[in-house]
Design a protein around this motif. Structure first.
Motif, PDB file in Angstrom:
ATOM      1  N   LYS A  46      33.470  44.600  45.332  1.00 44.46           N
ATOM      2  CA  LYS A  46      34.569  44.301  44.414  1.00 44.46           C
ATOM      3  C   LYS A  46      34.769  42.790  44.281  1.00 44.46           C
ATOM      4  O   LYS A  46      34.976  42.277  43.176  1.00 44.46           O
ATOM      5  CB  LYS A  46      35.858  44.970  44.889  1.00 44.46           C
ATOM      6  CG  LYS A  46      37.033  44.779  43.941  1.00 44.46           C
ATOM      7  CD  LYS A  46      38.232  45.574  44.381  1.00 44.46           C
ATOM      8  CE  LYS A  46      39.468  45.419  43.547  1.00 44.46           C
ATOM      9  NZ  LYS A  46      39.502  44.528  42.445  1.00 44.46           N
ATOM     10  N   SER A  49      31.929  41.364  42.066  1.00 42.24           N
ATOM     11  CA  SER A  49      32.124  41.784  40.676  1.00 42.24           C
ATOM     12  C   SER A  49      33.335  41.101  40.038  1.00 42.24           C
ATOM     13  O   SER A  49      33.255  40.606  38.906  1.00 42.24           O
ATOM     14  CB  SER A  49      32.286  43.301  40.594  1.00 42.24           C
ATOM     15  OG  SER A  49      31.075  43.937  40.898  1.00 42.24           O
ATOM     16  N   ASP A  50      34.460  41.068  40.752  1.00 48.89           N
ATOM     17  CA  ASP A  50      35.661  40.422  40.220  1.00 48.89           C
ATOM     18  C   ASP A  50      35.431  38.934  39.964  1.00 48.89           C
ATOM     19  O   ASP A  50      35.874  38.391  38.955  1.00 48.89           O
ATOM     20  CB  ASP A  50      36.845  40.602  41.178  1.00 48.89           C
ATOM     21  CG  ASP A  50      37.386  42.021  41.199  1.00 48.89           C
ATOM     22  OD1 ASP A  50      36.942  42.862  40.382  1.00 48.89           O
ATOM     23  OD2 ASP A  50      38.246  42.297  42.065  1.00 48.89           O
ATOM     24  N   ILE A  52      32.563  37.405  39.332  1.00 50.85           N
ATOM     25  CA  ILE A  52      31.698  37.244  38.160  1.00 50.85           C
ATOM     26  C   ILE A  52      32.480  37.527  36.879  1.00 50.85           C
ATOM     27  O   ILE A  52      32.373  36.785  35.896  1.00 50.85           O
ATOM     28  CB  ILE A  52      30.458  38.156  38.272  1.00 50.85           C
ATOM     29  CG1 ILE A  52      29.549  37.640  39.395  1.00 50.85           C
ATOM     30  CG2 ILE A  52      29.699  38.228  36.945  1.00 50.85           C
ATOM     31  CD1 ILE A  52      28.443  38.596  39.800  1.00 50.85           C
ATOM     32  N   ASN A  53      33.293  38.581  36.882  1.00 53.13           N
ATOM     33  CA  ASN A  53      34.072  38.911  35.692  1.00 53.13           C
ATOM     34  C   ASN A  53      35.070  37.821  35.337  1.00 53.13           C
ATOM     35  O   ASN A  53      35.320  37.560  34.157  1.00 53.13           O
ATOM     36  CB  ASN A  53      34.789  40.248  35.871  1.00 53.13           C
ATOM     37  CG  ASN A  53      33.826  41.408  35.837  1.00 53.13           C
ATOM     38  OD1 ASN A  53      32.743  41.330  35.267  1.00 53.13           O
ATOM     39  ND2 ASN A  53      34.207  42.498  36.477  1.00 53.13           N
ATOM     40  N   LYS A  54      35.637  37.166  36.341  1.00 54.19           N
ATOM     41  CA  LYS A  54      36.648  36.131  36.090  1.00 54.19           C
ATOM     42  C   LYS A  54      36.032  34.767  35.778  1.00 54.19           C
ATOM     43  O   LYS A  54      36.507  34.054  34.897  1.00 54.19           O
ATOM     44  CB  LYS A  54      37.579  36.012  37.298  1.00 54.19           C
ATOM     45  CG  LYS A  54      38.716  35.025  37.081  1.00 54.19           C
ATOM     46  CD  LYS A  54      39.713  35.061  38.202  1.00 54.19           C
ATOM     47  CE  LYS A  54      40.865  34.101  37.913  1.00 54.19           C
ATOM     48  NZ  LYS A  54      41.866  34.115  38.964  1.00 54.19           N
ATOM     49  N   HIS A  55      34.948  34.402  36.514  1.00 54.34           N
ATOM     50  CA  HIS A  55      34.426  33.037  36.407  1.00 54.34           C
ATOM     51  C   HIS A  55      32.999  32.946  35.864  1.00 54.34           C
ATOM     52  O   HIS A  55      32.544  31.850  35.545  1.00 54.34           O
ATOM     53  CB  HIS A  55      34.444  32.373  37.786  1.00 54.34           C
ATOM     54  CG  HIS A  55      35.782  32.340  38.429  1.00 54.34           C
ATOM     55  ND1 HIS A  55      36.798  31.508  38.007  1.00 54.34           N
ATOM     56  CD2 HIS A  55      36.297  33.056  39.457  1.00 54.34           C
ATOM     57  CE1 HIS A  55      37.868  31.704  38.754  1.00 54.34           C
ATOM     58  NE2 HIS A  55      37.596  32.642  39.641  1.00 54.34           N
ATOM     59  N   HIS A  57      31.430  34.042  33.117  1.00 59.39           N
ATOM     60  CA  HIS A  57      31.060  34.179  31.715  1.00 59.39           C
ATOM     61  C   HIS A  57      31.211  32.884  30.922  1.00 59.39           C
ATOM     62  O   HIS A  57      30.815  32.839  29.759  1.00 59.39           O
ATOM     63  CB  HIS A  57      31.859  35.311  31.071  1.00 59.39           C
ATOM     64  CG  HIS A  57      31.609  36.626  31.750  1.00 59.39           C
ATOM     65  ND1 HIS A  57      30.373  37.225  31.759  1.00 59.39           N
ATOM     66  CD2 HIS A  57      32.409  37.420  32.478  1.00 59.39           C
ATOM     67  CE1 HIS A  57      30.434  38.349  32.452  1.00 59.39           C
ATOM     68  NE2 HIS A  57      31.660  38.489  32.908  1.00 59.39           N
ATOM     69  N   TYR A 113      23.530  40.830  40.451  1.00 56.86           N
ATOM     70  CA  TYR A 113      24.651  39.903  40.265  1.00 56.86           C
ATOM     71  C   TYR A 113      24.206  38.660  39.503  1.00 56.86           C
ATOM     72  O   TYR A 113      24.908  38.180  38.607  1.00 56.86           O
ATOM     73  CB  TYR A 113      25.263  39.494  41.607  1.00 56.86           C
ATOM     74  CG  TYR A 113      26.026  40.597  42.293  1.00 56.86           C
ATOM     75  CD1 TYR A 113      26.902  41.422  41.599  1.00 56.86           C
ATOM     76  CD2 TYR A 113      25.895  40.808  43.665  1.00 56.86           C
ATOM     77  CE1 TYR A 113      27.611  42.420  42.233  1.00 56.86           C
ATOM     78  CE2 TYR A 113      26.606  41.806  44.303  1.00 56.86           C
ATOM     79  CZ  TYR A 113      27.458  42.607  43.586  1.00 56.86           C
ATOM     80  OH  TYR A 113      28.159  43.601  44.209  1.00 56.86           O
ATOM     81  N   ARG A 116      24.053  39.321  35.898  1.00 58.50           N
ATOM     82  CA  ARG A 116      25.356  39.531  35.260  1.00 58.50           C
ATOM     83  C   ARG A 116      26.042  38.220  34.897  1.00 58.50           C
ATOM     84  O   ARG A 116      26.870  38.173  33.995  1.00 58.50           O
ATOM     85  CB  ARG A 116      26.279  40.314  36.195  1.00 58.50           C
ATOM     86  CG  ARG A 116      25.938  41.765  36.305  1.00 58.50           C
ATOM     87  CD  ARG A 116      26.968  42.465  37.175  1.00 58.50           C
ATOM     88  NE  ARG A 116      26.583  43.827  37.472  1.00 58.50           N
ATOM     89  CZ  ARG A 116      27.162  44.568  38.396  1.00 58.50           C
ATOM     90  NH1 ARG A 116      28.176  44.081  39.108  1.00 58.50           N
ATOM     91  NH2 ARG A 116      26.760  45.788  38.608  1.00 58.50           N
ATOM     92  N   ARG A 118      26.754  34.870  33.247  1.00 60.15           N
ATOM     93  CA  ARG A 118      26.391  34.257  31.971  1.00 60.15           C
ATOM     94  C   ARG A 118      26.477  32.733  32.045  1.00 60.15           C
ATOM     95  O   ARG A 118      26.053  32.043  31.130  1.00 60.15           O
ATOM     96  CB  ARG A 118      27.307  34.761  30.851  1.00 60.15           C
ATOM     97  CG  ARG A 118      27.209  36.250  30.630  1.00 60.15           C
ATOM     98  CD  ARG A 118      25.857  36.611  30.063  1.00 60.15           C
ATOM     99  NE  ARG A 118      25.735  38.051  29.934  1.00 60.15           N
ATOM    100  CZ  ARG A 118      24.700  38.745  30.398  1.00 60.15           C
ATOM    101  NH1 ARG A 118      23.726  38.142  31.020  1.00 60.15           N
ATOM    102  NH2 ARG A 118      24.647  40.039  30.247  1.00 60.15           N
TER     103      ARG A 118
END
Length: 169
Positions: A46, A49-50, A52-55, A57, A113, A116, A118
């Motif tokens: 978690k 993933s969190d 990567i999702n927050k920072h 992209h 990871y 994922r 970007r």
């Protein structure tokens, strides 16, 4: 970082000092630091993933992922090797191989990871025994550093090879 294990792995008190020192250096360089101490497999997945999702992209972001804790290389009977980093709740594979395999995080996951993310640049650091098994995966040598820095880059640094024990200091 994992310093306290719950299922038979030795404690790694040096990890806490490492986390403090790495945090201090990164913050002095302008990084925003997220620390996750003694995560279970679920918490660790978690957290990655969190993060990567927050920072991960922002195209011009610079990301650094750091893991300190135990690592392990499994040599299945069918051949090859599989490297793992060890969350706090993973049992010792010499006592409970099935439990270990269900809780440990295989190094292959870090390729996922890395894909994922970007952001243009991502660096993965592993301060754990046997983390060099990540490099059993094929890696191309960059043709020209100058050319590669204008494109997306994924780098991995480990404290040892897939067969090497790394001291907790």
């Amino acid at each position: 970082g994992v310093s306290q294990y719950t299922n038979g792995w030795p404690r790694l008190p040096g990890v806490l000092d490492d986390l403090r020192e790495v945090t201090k250096v990164l913050e002095s360089q302008g990084f925003n630091v997220v620390i996750v101490q003694n995560p279970t497999r679920e918490t660790m997945e978690k957290a990655f993933s969190d993060f990567i999702n927050k920072h991960g992209h922002g195209e011009d972001s610079r990301l650094l992922f750091y893991f300190a804790g135990h690592g392990y290389t499994d040599k299945p009977k069918y051949g090859g090797e599989m490297g793992y980093i060890v969350p706090a709740d993973a049992p010792d594979p010499n006592r409970d191989k099935t439990g270990f395999l269900s809780k440990a995080m295989d190094m292959e996951m870090f390729n996922v990871y890395a894909k994922r993310v970007r952001a243009k640049h991502a660096l993965f650091l592993f301060d754990s025994c046997f983390s060099g098994s990540l490099f059993a995966l094929s890696r191309a040598i960059p043709e020209a550093i100058q050319e590669k820095t204008s494109k997306a880059v994924r780098q991995f640094i480990t404290a040892g090879t897939e067969e090497q024990t790394v001291p907790d200091r």
